[in-house]
Write a protein that holds these residues in place. Structure first.
Motif, PDB file in Angstrom:
ATOM      1  N   THR A  93      21.113  65.260  63.132  1.00 52.22           N
ATOM      2  CA  THR A  93      22.056  65.264  62.017  1.00 52.22           C
ATOM      3  C   THR A  93      23.465  65.669  62.428  1.00 52.22           C
ATOM      4  O   THR A  93      24.441  65.229  61.829  1.00 52.22           O
ATOM      5  N   ASP A  94      23.588  66.490  63.478  1.00 55.11           N
ATOM      6  CA  ASP A  94      24.907  66.942  63.925  1.00 55.11           C
ATOM      7  C   ASP A  94      25.612  65.814  64.696  1.00 55.11           C
ATOM      8  O   ASP A  94      25.164  65.423  65.768  1.00 55.11           O
ATOM      9  N   PRO A  95      26.730  65.298  64.141  1.00 58.37           N
ATOM     10  CA  PRO A  95      27.396  64.160  64.804  1.00 58.37           C
ATOM     11  C   PRO A  95      27.859  64.482  66.227  1.00 58.37           C
ATOM     12  O   PRO A  95      27.929  63.597  67.076  1.00 58.37           O
ATOM     13  N   LYS A  96      28.153  65.767  66.496  1.00 56.25           N
ATOM     14  CA  LYS A  96      28.571  66.163  67.851  1.00 56.25           C
ATOM     15  C   LYS A  96      27.481  65.859  68.875  1.00 56.25           C
ATOM     16  O   LYS A  96      27.754  65.497  70.013  1.00 56.25           O
ATOM     17  N   LEU A  97      26.235  66.047  68.455  1.00 55.67           N
ATOM     18  CA  LEU A  97      25.115  65.835  69.368  1.00 55.67           C
ATOM     19  C   LEU A  97      24.775  64.353  69.528  1.00 55.67           C
ATOM     20  O   LEU A  97      23.939  63.983  70.336  1.00 55.67           O
ATOM     21  N   ARG A  98      25.422  63.509  68.724  1.00 55.54           N
ATOM     22  CA  ARG A  98      25.175  62.066  68.832  1.00 55.54           C
ATOM     23  C   ARG A  98      26.304  61.368  69.576  1.00 55.54           C
ATOM     24  O   ARG A  98      26.325  60.155  69.691  1.00 55.54           O
ATOM     25  N   LEU A 120      25.960  52.110  68.837  1.00 57.64           N
ATOM     26  CA  LEU A 120      24.500  51.974  68.850  1.00 57.64           C
ATOM     27  C   LEU A 120      23.826  53.308  69.175  1.00 57.64           C
ATOM     28  O   LEU A 120      22.803  53.660  68.606  1.00 57.64           O
ATOM     29  N   TRP A 121      24.423  54.042  70.104  1.00 62.61           N
ATOM     30  CA  TRP A 121      23.842  55.335  70.501  1.00 62.61           C
ATOM     31  C   TRP A 121      23.824  56.287  69.312  1.00 62.61           C
ATOM     32  O   TRP A 121      22.827  56.943  69.025  1.00 62.61           O
ATOM     33  N   ASP A 122      24.928  56.330  68.607  1.00 65.78           N
ATOM     34  CA  ASP A 122      25.023  57.191  67.426  1.00 65.78           C
ATOM     35  C   ASP A 122      23.907  56.842  66.443  1.00 65.78           C
ATOM     36  O   ASP A 122      23.217  57.709  65.913  1.00 65.78           O
ATOM     37  N   ARG A 123      23.716  55.535  66.230  1.00 66.17           N
ATOM     38  CA  ARG A 123      22.715  55.117  65.253  1.00 66.17           C
ATOM     39  C   ARG A 123      21.298  55.423  65.730  1.00 66.17           C
ATOM     40  O   ARG A 123      20.457  55.883  64.961  1.00 66.17           O
TER      41      ARG A 123
END
Lengths: 161, 668
Positions: B255-260, B243-246
């Motif tokens: 946009t950077d998956p590392k930051l999500r 959920l956090w990623d989304r």
């Protein structure tokens, strides 16, 4: 009885508390004493005193406003009595009386006297004994603030217990 | 012979940061403890502060009485902070600080201490908890109203993103929500909603530009709880990550998956640890840990374990070492860190995840419909949900629907040798600690330049009034010798104080559903009839302890048993409690104390009652009260002492009614 009345009128906290206990008592022997006390204090309102009522549904800011008003009265050096009425549980007869927590009372200030009352079997509005309690407080303090959720407001679905 | 699986060398994942939440008595004593813990293989520090430090009071403030050095270390000024890290190079440390309302101040002291050690800000690594939403809902060490509280939280975020890029400015906590009774759905949804409220606040600030904002999102970390239902807990963390990623992607366009990435630390559950047969807690802690380490995809970045004796009192260094060893055994002896995720592809897990995620989204929509987190905190709506969930949880244990070994089943036990020693199996903070801290504070004030401190405080006041970031002004205050109470005083002066809604007024205790409630009601009715007035109970929390779950549940059940209950919330002085008892005509007083300060606070309440001629009002005390202190409280006149082993709330109600009957010469 007369000394009790004089102590109430002098704003003595213990006497005021005892008078309020008496008013709330359902014991037969206490009823007559309570009525005599109320009769005696009824004509003894503080000169220039005021009774102010605050009503409205939960969450509208009654206590916040009440707290500010009490603070301002205290700054002006007048004594204050507060009656906070909360609804009772129809199932158990019990009640959580919480609103005094929202009235910021300066630590160590005995010039503010807050009494919570349960509405008992009445929905919203005033508790039985509220009018008598106002008469006692009016004799003991310069200002009296009465806070209730208002008629009908305690019947909202969240309070279905 | 064929090559066995076990003989093949495998590359192991790096273990999580291994910490123990600790601190007590004084900066020097805590420093010695930290050095010991590091020598025993701990890989990071986790600082526990005492309650005056957490709420912005000096050790000599009346509200601090009895609380100094109890649940953590007292840090009153830069001298204390330097003593705390004496001989510990801050450039090499990863320090987690459990600090919230006063987070800007403690971070300022840390930065100042590092500066004097010669470590630049950018070189500092660690975490400030700095999450106020859960303070209003569950933990109680807030200081200011919700809006300025969020603003100060955001000040720390904006400052660290610019000055301390390796620092985690906020640990969004779901931990305390679970301790307050939250279900997994409430835990996840309330925490995520709190994170969004903070990010929305930061996004609107002038000192954070749009280009930096994804970095801000990336610096947010979480602090969660894990209980006995460890499969469910593991699923919870997998769902939270997804959920956090989304949310980061859809709401903030990161946009950077590392930051999500969902980065979290954990302290496993203390709520489920029992006072009865306390040795069993060692198993519970190990099982709870599985929930946060088993699934690689949702594995904790840092783990802290409680000690087996936390339901009894404060843990000793050896108790903490025992918990530390569990982490090391899990990380180094088992093959846990050698594999990829063990649960991807499991249909059971996928189904649990889908159900939980849908429930969480529904709950978050409800919070939004209540006007968002700040509004739902102010109205008490979120708090009511928590109190209701805890009422439900305790009801299940009371009714025996939820089995707790040693508590409501398998209660036969041989005496535990673990608590047989002279210390009762717990640590006692030396009563001299408070006196000594106050003496050090006085010496500190005398030695500094009063003019410099005054000027720095005036700069802080100006910055706060102007709505500027208070961090630089706080660092200047730290370097000129300003004290914790002075910093807190300026914040209170500028932003005002706050009392959060108690949440108990509207909670249904599922009256009648609990066996034994009828008996409690009869007792209350009988005594009320004898009194001529409905039995009125004043529930009070003296001192600075904000853990109000116990007081809340007593208030709700007393109401359901037919009492009129006056509950004013947390953080009252003994004098305020006595004054309320007088005004309300209370027939009994219930005090709840969990911070270990009962031997200072209960006598103070008795003295305040006596000063008002209320000696005859029976007083009961509940909380984490070590067995050895029971006698002292009873000698003082306490009618009854209740501890976590008294889980039958109806029986407590019957006892309170009995105490009132005896005090008033009525038949019980």
């Amino acid at each position: 009885m007369t000394t009790e009345v004089e102590r109430v009128c002098a704003g003595e906290r213990r006497a005021v508390a005892a008078a309020l206990n008496l008013i709330e008592s359902t014991r037969g022997s206490d009823r007559a004493a309570a009525e005599a006390l109320v009769d005696a204090v009824a004509g003894r309102a503080r000169p220039g005193g005021q009774v102010v009522g605050l009503t409205g549904p939960p969450g509208v800011g009654k206590s916040t406003l009440g707290g500010r008003v009490v603070g301002e009265w205290r700054r002006r050096g007048v004594t204050v009595g507060v009656i906070a009425v909360d609804p009772s549980s129809r199932a158990s007869g019990g009640a959580v009386l919480g609103d005094r927590s929202r009235i910021a009372k300066p630590a160590g200030d005995d010039g503010v006297f807050i009494r919570s009352m349960a509405a008992r079997d009445r929905l919203g509005g005033l508790a039985p004994g509220t009018v008598e309690a106002i008469l006692v407080m009016r004799a003991a303090f310069d200002r009296v603030l009465v806070e209730t959720v208002g008629v009908g407001q305690s019947e909202r679905s969240r309070r279905s217990w | 012979m064929a090559d066995t699986v076990a003989s093949r060398p495998r590359k192991k994942d790096r273990p999580w940061v291994i910490r123990t939440y600790s601190g007590h008595s004084s900066a020097a004593a805590s420093n010695a403890l930290y050095r010991e813990n590091l020598a025993r293989g701990q890989t990071g520090l986790s600082v526990a502060f005492d309650l005056p430090t957490q709420t912005g009071y000096d050790a000599d403030h009346p509200l601090a009485t009895g609380e100094v050095g109890k649940v953590g270390v007292p840090i009153g000024h830069l001298g204390d902070m330097e003593a705390l890290f004496h001989g510990i190079p801050l450039r090499e440390m990863n320090t987690s600080m459990t600090i919230n309302a006063t987070a800007p101040w403690l971070l300022a002291l840390y930065v100042a201490a590092a500066e004097r050690q010669g470590t630049p800000r950018a070189g500092l690594r660690g975490t400030t908890q700095n999450d106020l939403v859960k303070e209003f809902l569950a933990r109680g060490t807030y200081m200011l109203p919700p809006e300025p509280s969020l603003k100060l939280q955001a000040d720390v975020v904006a400052f660290t993103v610019r000055e301390m890029p390796q620092w985690n400015p906020v640990n969004v906590c779901s931990y305390h929500l679970q301790e307050a009774g939250a279900t997994p759905v409430l835990e996840v949804s309330f925490a995520l909603a709190g994170a969004l409220a903070l990010l929305d606040q930061v996004r609107g600030r002038a000192d954070v530009d749009a280009a930096t904002f994804p970095e801000v999102v990336g610096r947010l970390s979480f602090f969660v709880n894990a209980g006995m239902r460890f499969i469910e807990e593991m699923v919870k963390l997998r769902v939270m990550g997804g959920l956090w990623d989304r949310l980061c992607r859809e709401r903030y366009g990161v946009t950077d998956p590392k930051l999500r990435r969902f980065r979290y630390g954990v302290q496993v559950n203390s709520l489920g640890l029992t006072e009865q047969q306390p040795e069993n807690n060692v198993y519970r802690i190990a099982l709870e840990m599985l929930g946060v380490v088993l699934s690689k995809r949702a594995r904790a970045r840092a783990v802290q374990l409680p000690a087996w004796n936390e339901a009894l009192g404060l843990p000793r260094p050896w108790d903490q070492q025992w918990s530390l060893r569990l982490q090391q055994i899990m990380a180094h002896e088992t093959d846990l860190l050698e594999y990829g995720d063990l649960f991807d592809g499991s249909t059971v897990i996928a189904e649990l995840e889908a159900t939980l995620a849908a429930d969480v989204e529904r709950e978050m929509a409800w919070i939004a419909s209540e006007g968002g987190v700040v509004k739902a905190v102010q109205s008490g709506a979120m708090k009511e949900r928590l109190v209701a969930a805890n009422t439900e949880r305790l009801g299940r244990i009371e009714r025996g629907e939820q089995q707790v070994v040693g508590v409501n089943c398998f209660t036969e036990s041989a005496p535990s040798p673990l608590v047989a020693g002279a210390d009762g199996g717990i640590m006692t903070v030396d009563a001299a600690a408070e006196r000594e801290q106050i003496a050090r504070l006085a010496a500190w004030r005398a030695a500094r330049s009063a003019d410099d401190a005054r000027a720095a405080l005036s700069g802080l006041r100006d910055a706060a009034r102007a709505g500027d970031n208070v961090m630089e002004a706080s660092v200047r205050c730290a370097l000129t010798g300003v004290t914790t109470g002075e910093w807190g005083g300026v914040m209170r002066e500028v932003f005002g104080e706050y009392r959060a809604p108690t949440g108990v007024g509207a909670v249904s205790g599922a009256a009648g559903a609990t066996a034994g409630l009828g008996r409690a009601r009869e007792a209350v009715e009988r005594v009320s009839a004898g009194l001529g007035r409905r039995l009125k109970l004043l529930v009070g929390k003296p001192g600075l302890d904000g853990h109000s779950n116990g007081a809340e549940q007593i208030a709700v059940r007393a109401r359901d048993a037919g009492m009129e209950v006056v509950y004013e919330g947390i953080r009252l002085t003994p004098e305020q409690i006595a004054s309320a008892a007088e005004e309300e005509g209370a027939h009994a007083i219930g005090l709840s104390i969990l911070s270990g300060s009962h031997l200072a606070l209960v006598p103070a309440v008795f003295a305040a009652l006596a000063a008002r001629g209320l000696e005859g009002v029976p007083v009961v005390v509940g909380g984490i009260i070590p067995e050895g202190d029971r006698g002292a409280l009873e000698a003082l006149g306490v009618a009854r002492v209740f501890t976590p082993s008294d889980f039958d709330l109806n029986a407590i109600m019957v006892e309170i009614a009995g105490a009132v009957a005896r005090a008033n010469g009525l038949a019980e």
